[in-house]
Design a protein around this motif. Structure first.
Motif, PDB file in Angstrom:
ATOM      1  N   LEU A   1       2.060  11.112   8.651  1.00  0.00           N
ATOM      2  CA  LEU A   1       0.716  10.835   8.146  1.00  0.00           C
ATOM      3  C   LEU A   1       0.720   9.731   7.103  1.00  0.00           C
ATOM      4  O   LEU A   1      -0.190   8.905   7.054  1.00  0.00           O
ATOM      5  N   VAL A   2       1.762   9.693   6.267  1.00  0.00           N
ATOM      6  CA  VAL A   2       1.817   8.709   5.187  1.00  0.00           C
ATOM      7  C   VAL A   2       1.939   7.300   5.745  1.00  0.00           C
ATOM      8  O   VAL A   2       1.142   6.413   5.403  1.00  0.00           O
ATOM      9  N   TRP A   3       2.937   7.047   6.599  1.00  0.00           N
ATOM     10  CA  TRP A   3       3.106   5.670   7.081  1.00  0.00           C
ATOM     11  C   TRP A   3       1.922   5.241   7.929  1.00  0.00           C
ATOM     12  O   TRP A   3       1.531   4.073   7.918  1.00  0.00           O
ATOM     13  N   TYR A   4       1.318   6.175   8.634  1.00  0.00           N
ATOM     14  CA  TYR A   4       0.162   5.822   9.475  1.00  0.00           C
ATOM     15  C   TYR A   4      -1.040   5.433   8.612  1.00  0.00           C
ATOM     16  O   TYR A   4      -1.676   4.398   8.833  1.00  0.00           O
ATOM     17  N   TYR A   5      -1.338   6.244   7.595  1.00  0.00           N
ATOM     18  CA  TYR A   5      -2.511   5.960   6.769  1.00  0.00           C
ATOM     19  C   TYR A   5      -2.287   4.786   5.817  1.00  0.00           C
ATOM     20  O   TYR A   5      -3.244   4.215   5.296  1.00  0.00           O
ATOM     21  N   CYS A   6      -1.028   4.407   5.601  1.00  0.00           N
ATOM     22  CA  CYS A   6      -0.749   3.204   4.812  1.00  0.00           C
ATOM     23  C   CYS A   6      -0.860   1.945   5.667  1.00  0.00           C
ATOM     24  O   CYS A   6      -0.710   0.824   5.152  1.00  0.00           O
TER      25      CYS A   6
ATOM     26  N   LEU B   1       1.059   1.192   8.357  1.00  0.00           N
ATOM     27  CA  LEU B   1       2.327   0.751   8.936  1.00  0.00           C
ATOM     28  C   LEU B   1       2.385   1.077  10.428  1.00  0.00           C
ATOM     29  O   LEU B   1       1.833   2.083  10.886  1.00  0.00           O
ATOM     30  N   ASP B   2       3.073   0.216  11.196  1.00  0.00           N
ATOM     31  CA  ASP B   2       3.223   0.444  12.628  1.00  0.00           C
ATOM     32  C   ASP B   2       4.225   1.551  12.925  1.00  0.00           C
ATOM     33  O   ASP B   2       4.154   2.213  13.959  1.00  0.00           O
ATOM     34  N   LYS B   3       5.186   1.724  12.015  1.00  0.00           N
ATOM     35  CA  LYS B   3       6.224   2.735  12.177  1.00  0.00           C
ATOM     36  C   LYS B   3       6.848   2.989  10.815  1.00  0.00           C
ATOM     37  O   LYS B   3       6.652   2.201   9.875  1.00  0.00           O
ATOM     38  N   PRO B   4       7.614   4.052  10.630  1.00  0.00           N
ATOM     39  CA  PRO B   4       8.258   4.293   9.337  1.00  0.00           C
ATOM     40  C   PRO B   4       9.229   3.162   8.999  1.00  0.00           C
ATOM     41  O   PRO B   4      10.009   2.740   9.853  1.00  0.00           O
ATOM     42  N   PRO B   5       9.194   2.650   7.779  1.00  0.00           N
ATOM     43  CA  PRO B   5      10.109   1.569   7.405  1.00  0.00           C
ATOM     44  C   PRO B   5      11.512   2.101   7.135  1.00  0.00           C
ATOM     45  O   PRO B   5      11.684   3.245   6.712  1.00  0.00           O
ATOM     46  N   SER B   6      12.509   1.259   7.363  1.00  0.00           N
ATOM     47  CA  SER B   6      13.889   1.629   7.061  1.00  0.00           C
ATOM     48  C   SER B   6      14.157   1.400   5.576  1.00  0.00           C
ATOM     49  O   SER B   6      13.381   0.744   4.872  1.00  0.00           O
TER      50      SER B   6
ATOM     51  N   ARG C   1       0.837  -1.195   0.000  1.00  0.00           N
ATOM     52  CA  ARG C   1       0.000   0.000   0.000  1.00  0.00           C
ATOM     53  C   ARG C   1       0.875   1.249   0.000  1.00  0.00           C
ATOM     54  O   ARG C   1       0.579   2.251  -0.661  1.00  0.00           O
ATOM     55  N   GLY C   2       1.993   1.190   0.733  1.00  0.00           N
ATOM     56  CA  GLY C   2       2.920   2.311   0.750  1.00  0.00           C
ATOM     57  C   GLY C   2       3.539   2.563  -0.612  1.00  0.00           C
ATOM     58  O   GLY C   2       3.675   3.714  -1.044  1.00  0.00           O
ATOM     59  N   PHE C   3       3.922   1.490  -1.310  1.00  0.00           N
ATOM     60  CA  PHE C   3       4.479   1.636  -2.656  1.00  0.00           C
ATOM     61  C   PHE C   3       3.439   2.234  -3.603  1.00  0.00           C
ATOM     62  O   PHE C   3       3.762   3.111  -4.418  1.00  0.00           O
ATOM     63  N   LEU C   4       2.194   1.768  -3.517  1.00  0.00           N
ATOM     64  CA  LEU C   4       1.146   2.303  -4.384  1.00  0.00           C
ATOM     65  C   LEU C   4       0.947   3.797  -4.113  1.00  0.00           C
ATOM     66  O   LEU C   4       0.781   4.594  -5.050  1.00  0.00           O
TER      67      LEU C   4
END
Length: 278
Positions: free
Chosen positions: A33-38, A40-45, A9-12
Motif C-alpha cells: 500500500l505504501v509504495w503504491y500510494y506514494c 511508485l511503480d514497484k517497491p524500490p531496492s 514522496r516516499g521519504f516524506l
C-alpha cells in the motif's frame, strides 16, 4: 525506473511515520500500500534508495526554497522572524559529527546543530546544518540573509547569542528591527541597555528612539521559533541516521521540507496551518 518526485514522496511518508535511515525506509517502501500510494511503480531496492538520497543532496536546497515560496504565496509568513539554534543527535559511526554541549539541556550529545529562521505558524524559511549547536557568526549572517531574501520582515528576534554588531547593522540597513538581549560579556563598562538595538539606533540615528516596552513585548514572541524547532523535530530533524555531513544535511532538510508540506496541506484543507499532524 523510479521517478524522483515519487521517491521524495516516499521519504516524506517515512519521515511522517517516524521511519528514518535507508534500511528502514527501504523496508517501509516494500509495503504494497505504501509504495503504491506514494506513486511508485514497484517497491524500490536499497540501492535505489541510497542513490536517491545521494542525488537529493544536489537539489534539496531548491526543493526547500520552492516550498518556502509556496508557503509565502499561501500567506503563511508574517512580519516577525525569529532565529534560533537547536541540537541534532547523530549515530555514533557518523565520524563527521562531534561531541557538543547543549547548555539548554545541560548535557553533552554527539551530533550537529541546526540554525533555523522561522515565522508564522511554525514555518521554517531558512536553515543550515552546523558543526555545533550554536552557529558561528558567518553562518548566522548567511542564514539571516537567506531569510531576508524570502521577504523582508519588520522584526527579527534572536537570543543573546545574536548580540552581534554586524547582525544588527545588516538588519537595520535593510529596514528590519533586530531584537536580541544585550550581552555584556567580559566588558568592564557594560551599557545601561536591555537590547543591543537600543545602542545601535542611538548611534546611527538621532531622530529614532526605541521604546523599551515595545521591544520587551515584541521579544516575547521569540518562543515561536522554539515551537518551530519542536515541530520540525517531530518531522525527523532529530533523527540523523546517515553517515557523513552531506547526507546528514540532506536528511535535516527533508525534515524541514516535511514541516512545510504539513503546514501547506493544512492551509489548503482549510485547517490551522500550525497543526503538526494531518
Amino acid at each position: 525506473m523510479h521517478q524522483p518526485p515519487d521517491l521524495f514522496r516516499g521519504f516524506l511518508h517515512c519521515y511522517y511515520e517516524d521511519v528514518y535511515g535507508t534500511r528502514p525506509v527501504t523496508r517501509e517502501l516494500q509495503n504494497g500500500l505504501v509504495w503504491y500510494y506514494c506513486g511508485l511503480d514497484k517497491p524500490p531496492s536499497r540501492d535505489a534508495v541510497d542513490r536517491f538520497l545521494t542525488d537529493l543532496e544536489h537539489v534539496i536546497d531548491d526543493v526547500f526554497d520552492k516550498l518556502v515560496e509556496q508557503a509565502a504565496i499561501c500567506g503563511l509568513l508574517d512580519p516577525m522572524y525569529s532565529i534560533d539554534s537547536t541540537h541534532i543527535e547523530a549515530i555514533q559511526y557518523n565520524d563527521a559529527a562531534s561531541w557538543n554541549y547543549d547548555p539548554t539541556a545541560e548535557e553533552y550529545y554527539y551530533g550537529f546543530g541546526c540554525t533555523i529562521v522561522s515565522t508564522g505558524p511554525k514555518i521554517p524559511i531558512a536553515a543550515e546544518l552546523t558543526q555545533a549547536k550554536q552557529a558561528d557568526q558567518e553562518t548566522a549572517m548567511r542564514v539571516t540573509r537567506d531569510a531576508l531574501a524570502v521577504e523582508e520582515p519588520t522584526w527579527m528576534l534572536g537570543d543573546s547569542a545574536y548580540d552581534i554588531l554586524d547582525w544588527h547593522d545588516h538588519l537595520l540597513a535593510a529596514g528590519v528591527v533586530p531584537i536580541a538581549p544585550y550581552n555584556p560579556r567580559n566588558t568592564g563598562d557594560p551599557k545601561d541597555i536591555e537590547f543591543r538595538v537600543e545602542d545601535r539606533i542611538e548611534e546611527h540615528s538621532e531622530d529614532v528612539q526605541p521604546k523599551q516596552s515595545i521591544l520587551e513585548e515584541t521579544y516575547k514572541h521569540r518562543t515561536g521559533v522554539e515551537r518551530t524547532n519542536d515541530a520540525v523535530k517531530n518531522c525527523g530533524l532529530g533523527h540523523v541516521r546517515s553517515r557523513g555531513r552531506v547526507h546528514a544535511r540532506t536528511e535535516v532538510f527533508v525534515a524541514l521540507c516535511l514541516r512545510l508540506v504539513v503546514a501547506i496541506t493544512h492551509y489548503e484543507r482549510g485547517n490551522a496551518p500550525g497543526g503538526e499532524k494531518l
